[in-house]
Design a protein around this motif. Structure first.
Motif: not given
Length: 124
Positions: A3, A5, A9-10, A12, A63, A67, A82, A86, A91-92, A94
């Motif tokens: 993960t 930051e 946003a995150i 992954e 989402q 996800q 990805s 962002i 915000a999320h 992967a």
């Protein structure tokens, strides 16, 4: 799962095992960002196609239920997509580490092309 930051946003990075488990459980939407030709030759069954060249973050599904996880051939294009997602406000986000090459290397099932007759077939 790794993960990171990125601003608010995150981001992954999932292993092929994590992707397979979540995909089988119906928890993710898997989006292949390779070319249509690559996808037609071999792909993960059930993965959607949104090639990098035509990527539009605002065309992605929401989402709220599942996800989104992106994948490509090696992980480079899916990481690029990805990070673009962002930047577009998601915000999320992967992606699958190692891409389809890692998926095949781990002996995960996929749809391939029968070289004798050109027909698609399952490879386990």
């Amino acid at each position: 799962m790794k993960t990171e930051e990125v601003g608010q946003a995150i981001f992954e990075t999932w292993t092929v095992d994590e992707v397979e488990e979540a995909f089988k459980a119906g928890k993710i939407v898997l989006i292949d960002v390779r070319t249509p030709q690559e996808y037609m030759f071999e792909h993960i069954e059930g993965a959607l196609l949104m090639p990098l060249a035509f990527f539009k973050a605002d065309a992605l599904p929401g989402q709220s239920d599942k996800q989104i996880v992106f994948h490509c051939g090696s992980g480079a294009r899916s990481e690029k997509v990805s990070r673009a997602a962002i930047e577009a406000g998601m915000a999320h986000v992967a992606h699958m580490e190692g891409g389809f090459g890692a998926w095949k290397g781990a002996k995960k099932p996929y749809i391939g092309t029968n070289m004798a007759n050109g027909a698609p077939h399952r490879v386990n």
